[in-house]
Design a protein around this motif. Structure first.
Motif, short mmCIF file in Angstrom:
data_model
loop_
_atom_site.label_atom_id
_atom_site.label_comp_id
_atom_site.label_asym_id
_atom_site.label_seq_id
_atom_site.Cartn_x
_atom_site.Cartn_y
_atom_site.Cartn_z
N THR A 49 3.15 -2.35 14.14
CA THR A 49 2.26 -2.64 15.27
C THR A 49 0.94 -3.28 14.86
O THR A 49 0.38 -4.08 15.61
CB THR A 49 1.98 -1.35 16.07
OG1 THR A 49 1.54 -0.35 15.16
CG2 THR A 49 3.22 -0.89 16.79
N ASP A 50 0.42 -2.92 13.68
CA ASP A 50 -0.85 -3.53 13.25
C ASP A 50 -0.70 -5.03 13.05
O ASP A 50 -1.53 -5.82 13.53
CB ASP A 50 -1.33 -2.88 11.94
CG ASP A 50 -1.81 -1.44 12.15
OD1 ASP A 50 -2.15 -1.11 13.31
OD2 ASP A 50 -1.82 -0.66 11.19
N LEU A 52 2.59 -13.20 27.28
CA LEU A 52 1.78 -12.85 26.11
C LEU A 52 0.82 -11.70 26.45
O LEU A 52 0.62 -10.78 25.64
CB LEU A 52 1.00 -14.06 25.60
CG LEU A 52 1.72 -14.92 24.55
CD1 LEU A 52 2.90 -15.63 25.16
CD2 LEU A 52 0.76 -15.92 23.91
N ALA A 53 0.23 -11.78 27.65
CA ALA A 53 -0.68 -10.71 28.07
C ALA A 53 0.07 -9.39 28.22
O ALA A 53 -0.43 -8.31 27.84
CB ALA A 53 -1.36 -11.08 29.38
N GLU A 54 1.30 -9.44 28.74
CA GLU A 54 2.12 -8.22 28.87
C GLU A 54 2.46 -7.64 27.49
O GLU A 54 2.38 -6.43 27.27
CB GLU A 54 3.41 -8.55 29.62
CG GLU A 54 4.31 -7.32 29.80
CD GLU A 54 5.65 -7.67 30.42
OE1 GLU A 54 6.50 -6.75 30.54
OE2 GLU A 54 5.88 -8.84 30.77
N HIS A 55 2.83 -8.52 26.57
CA HIS A 55 3.14 -8.06 25.20
C HIS A 55 1.92 -7.39 24.56
O HIS A 55 2.06 -6.37 23.88
CB HIS A 55 3.59 -9.25 24.33
CG HIS A 55 4.98 -9.71 24.63
ND1 HIS A 55 5.51 -10.87 24.11
CD2 HIS A 55 5.96 -9.17 25.40
CE1 HIS A 55 6.76 -11.01 24.54
NE2 HIS A 55 7.05 -10.00 25.33
N LEU A 56 0.74 -7.96 24.80
CA LEU A 56 -0.48 -7.36 24.26
C LEU A 56 -0.68 -5.96 24.82
O LEU A 56 -1.02 -5.02 24.09
CB LEU A 56 -1.69 -8.25 24.58
CG LEU A 56 -3.05 -7.74 24.10
CD1 LEU A 56 -3.08 -7.58 22.58
CD2 LEU A 56 -4.17 -8.67 24.56
N GLY A 57 -0.43 -5.83 26.13
CA GLY A 57 -0.55 -4.51 26.74
C GLY A 57 0.41 -3.52 26.12
O GLY A 57 0.05 -2.36 25.84
N ASP A 58 1.68 -3.93 25.87
CA ASP A 58 2.68 -3.04 25.28
C ASP A 58 2.27 -2.58 23.88
O ASP A 58 2.43 -1.41 23.51
CB ASP A 58 4.04 -3.75 25.21
CG ASP A 58 4.64 -3.98 26.60
OD1 ASP A 58 4.15 -3.36 27.57
OD2 ASP A 58 5.58 -4.79 26.70
N VAL A 59 1.74 -3.53 23.07
CA VAL A 59 1.35 -3.19 21.70
C VAL A 59 0.13 -2.25 21.73
O VAL A 59 0.07 -1.27 20.98
CB VAL A 59 1.04 -4.46 20.88
CG1 VAL A 59 0.47 -4.10 19.51
CG2 VAL A 59 2.30 -5.31 20.72
N LEU A 60 -0.84 -2.55 22.59
CA LEU A 60 -2.03 -1.69 22.71
C LEU A 60 -1.64 -0.29 23.17
O LEU A 60 -2.19 0.73 22.70
CB LEU A 60 -3.04 -2.31 23.68
CG LEU A 60 -3.76 -3.56 23.17
CD1 LEU A 60 -4.48 -4.27 24.32
CD2 LEU A 60 -4.77 -3.19 22.07
N LEU A 61 -0.68 -0.21 24.08
CA LEU A 61 -0.22 1.08 24.57
C LEU A 61 0.43 1.88 23.44
O LEU A 61 0.22 3.09 23.31
CB LEU A 61 0.76 0.87 25.71
CG LEU A 61 1.17 2.12 26.50
CD1 LEU A 61 -0.06 2.77 27.15
CD2 LEU A 61 2.19 1.74 27.56
N GLU A 62 1.22 1.18 22.60
CA GLU A 62 1.87 1.83 21.47
C GLU A 62 0.83 2.38 20.50
O GLU A 62 1.04 3.42 19.84
CB GLU A 62 2.78 0.82 20.76
CG GLU A 62 3.59 1.38 19.61
CD GLU A 62 4.66 2.37 20.08
OE1 GLU A 62 5.09 3.19 19.26
OE2 GLU A 62 5.06 2.30 21.26
N LYS A 63 -0.33 1.74 20.42
CA LYS A 63 -1.39 2.17 19.51
C LYS A 63 -2.36 3.14 20.19
O LYS A 63 -3.45 3.39 19.68
CB LYS A 63 -2.16 0.95 18.98
CG LYS A 63 -1.31 0.05 18.06
CD LYS A 63 -2.09 -1.11 17.49
CE LYS A 63 -3.16 -0.64 16.51
NZ LYS A 63 -2.62 0.00 15.30
#
Length: 575
Positions: A506-507, A526-537
């Motif tokens: 994820t990093d 891309l904005a949705e993917h960013l949200g998913d990664v931020l949520l995972e973190k």
């Protein structure tokens, strides 16, 4: 026949001498009247009518030529030479069918009559039967292998039929037959160009320069043209400059020099070349068009438009000028004005098809799908079958989520151009969007097999594998290769970030996503993917902002709506 002509000439001389002798004798009253002389019956001699035909030809009396040659043939029906002469006269007077009959009789009488076979070749060239023309010229060449023009006739016909390997053999034979002459090498070089054997063409023309030619400027022009085709514009410039230096009146080289400079974005130099040409040929409007297009490349749109509009004042029906004007207005962002120019180009004009393609793409880009479809359909409603038209229509229908119709269009495009990778990629994309992911994957895998360096297909397969959570190792390898090929592509960065995210990295995924969004700021995925990664973190508040951004770009995305609602509920519950 030649013996016959000599006999007739001798008889004529005898007659003249006898007449002179009798006249002189009478004058001196010393010699009695000469006895009567019996002359040959010339009316029964084919050579007599042959001479009359020659005299008629000198006098421009075509009917007299044919009439006398036919009388000669009646007296000597076995003369292949006479039949060929009659055939020639008839051919020159456009009596092709009669000429063909006479010449065919000629070769039947004398199968070694090379002139008759050459005439047959010319007749079939006129009638458009080029294959037969080649056959007849080839027979003549077998009988007379030292006839230069026969090589040229045969090779040129083969080129016109796109029989480049055969033409190459013909002109190669010519160079072997006449190794010290340049003509065959020149034709051979041009055949190599037509067959896209550019290296062989360059070698052939350079050998001509080494041998020394009367017109080296023309050879440099040919070499410059080859390098233009190869997109080696600096080398093209070098040869065109040499050509112009050797022959300052060579307009073709000057025009091509300007083109080579413009292709290298040496706009000031290119403009100077065309400006100098326009002074030499002020009535050549084509040069002025090139000057306008160079100004447009330099974003001097107003001046370019002014030049093109002036040309249209003198030639309002010149569709190519109107086409270029429409292109300049489009580049300037004046879409309405551009449209007004393009729609004045009517069906049947040379630029009609391309004007509609540009209009279709122009309105597709601004999402005016109605106009985009209308203009593409106008072009499709012609006899011209252009794969790009069906491709563009498919893209428009795909944007309208009409995937089944889009796929029909892509299939029509592929019927016309089965190996076109761009169209096949579009088809794969439409299959994926319509839910036929496995079919899409198969199509893209085929592209990779045929074209391993196709970045778009590599990215598609890698991303699709990641979405399905399958073979993430291969997915990462494919997308990394795509990114090597297109290192600044934000969409490929996003794909790799998604592969890394699915792999638990994820990093790395977050760092790459942030770079991708810098490149592509208006894509909701891309904005949705960013949200998913931020949520995972565990960065929920930042994820909320990312999902909101995604919904701003695509408010109808139900999946993102649900993700945002869930996060907002969890946040409210914590309070």
């Amino acid at each position: 026949m030649r013996k016959l002509l000599l006999i007739i000439a001798a008889l004529s001389a005898v007659v003249m001498l006898a007449t002179d002798y009798c006249s002189a004798a009478k004058a001196k009253n010393k010699v009695p009247e000469a006895k009567s002389i019996t002359y040959p019956d010339l009316e029964k001699d084919p050579g007599f009518f042959f001479i009359l035909a020659e005299q008629a030809e000198l006098a421009g009396d075509t009917e007299g030529v044919v009439r006398n040659l036919k009388k000669a043939l009646q007296l000597d029906p076995g003369s292949s030479y006479l039949y060929t002469r009659v055939g020639n006269v008839l051919a020159r007077n456009r009596k092709i069918a009669d000429s063909l009959i006479m010449t065919r009789i000629s070769v039947l009488l004398e199968p070694t009559n090379d002139e008759a076979f050459t005439l047959l070749g010319k007749i079939f060239t006129v009638t458009g039967d080029r294959h037969k023309a080649i056959e007849e010229y080839s027979r003549a060449l077998e009988l007379k292998p030292d006839e230069r023009e026969l090589y040229v006739f045969i090779g040129s016909l083969q080129v016109s039929q796109r029989l480049f390997p055969e033409a190459e053999k013909t002109f190669t034979k010519m160079t072997k037959q006449f190794p010290d002459e340049k003509e065959g090498f020149f034709y051979l070089g041009r055949v190599f160009v037509e067959g896209k054997k550019f290296d062989e063409a360059i070698e052939t023309f350079e050998s001509l320069l080494d041998k020394g030619v009367e017109n080296p400027a023309q050879v440099h022009t040919e070499l410059g043209g080859i390098y233009l085709l190869m997109n080696k514009h600096a080398k093209a410039e070098e040869h065109f400059r040499e050509s112009v230096e050797l022959d300052p009146t060579n307009v073709t080289s000057r025009l091509n020099l300007g083109q080579a400079l413009a292709s290298q974005k040496k706009y000031a130099e290119a403009y100077q070349v065309f400006e100098d040409l326009s002074k030499l040929a002020p009535s050549n409007l084509g040069i002025q068009i090139k000057m306008a297009m160079i100004l447009a490349e330099q974003k001097q749109y107003d001046t370019a438009i002014e030049i093109l509009q002036k040309i249209l004042l003198t030639k309002p029906g010149w569709d190519q000028v109107r086409f270029q004007l429409g292109r300049v207005l489009k580049e300037q962002g004046k879409l309405d004005d551009s449209e007004k120019e393009f729609i004045q180009i009517r069906k049947g004009q040379p630029t009609f098809l391309h004007s509609r393609i540009i209009l279709g793409l122009m309105f597709l880009k601004v999402k005016d799908y109605g106009k985009a479809l209308r203009y593409v359909d106008e072009a499709i409603d012609t006899d011209v079958k252009e794969p790009d038209l069906f491709h563009i229509k498919g893209s428009i229908l795909e944007e309208l989520n009409r995937y089944t119709e889009a796929l029909v269009m892509y299939d029509k495009a592929l019927e016309l151009d089965p190996t076109n990778v761009r169209i096949r990629y579009s088809k794969g994309n439409a299959l994926e969007k319509s839910g036929r992911r496995q079919q899409a994957l198969v199509e893209m895998e085929r592209i990779i097999v045929e074209k391993p360096d196709d970045a778009s297909a590599l990215n598609f397969v890698g991303y699709t594998l990641a979405v399905g959570g399958k073979d993430l190792g291969r997915a990462e390898k494919l997308v990394r290769k795509a990114l090597e090929l297109k290192p600044d592509d934000g969409y490929i960065m996003d794909s790799l970030a998604w592969v890394l995210y699915k792999s638990g990295k994820t990093d790395e995924a977050l760092d790459l996503l942030l770079k991708a969004i810098e490149k592509v700021q208006t894509d909701p995925i891309l904005a949705e993917h960013l949200g998913d990664v931020l949520l995972e973190k565990k960065r929920g508040s930042e994820a909320v902002e990312a999902y909101k951004k995604s919904l701003q770009l695509n408010p109808e995305n139900i999946v993102v709506q649900e993700k945002l609602k869930k996060l907002e509920k969890e946040s409210a519950a914590k309070k």
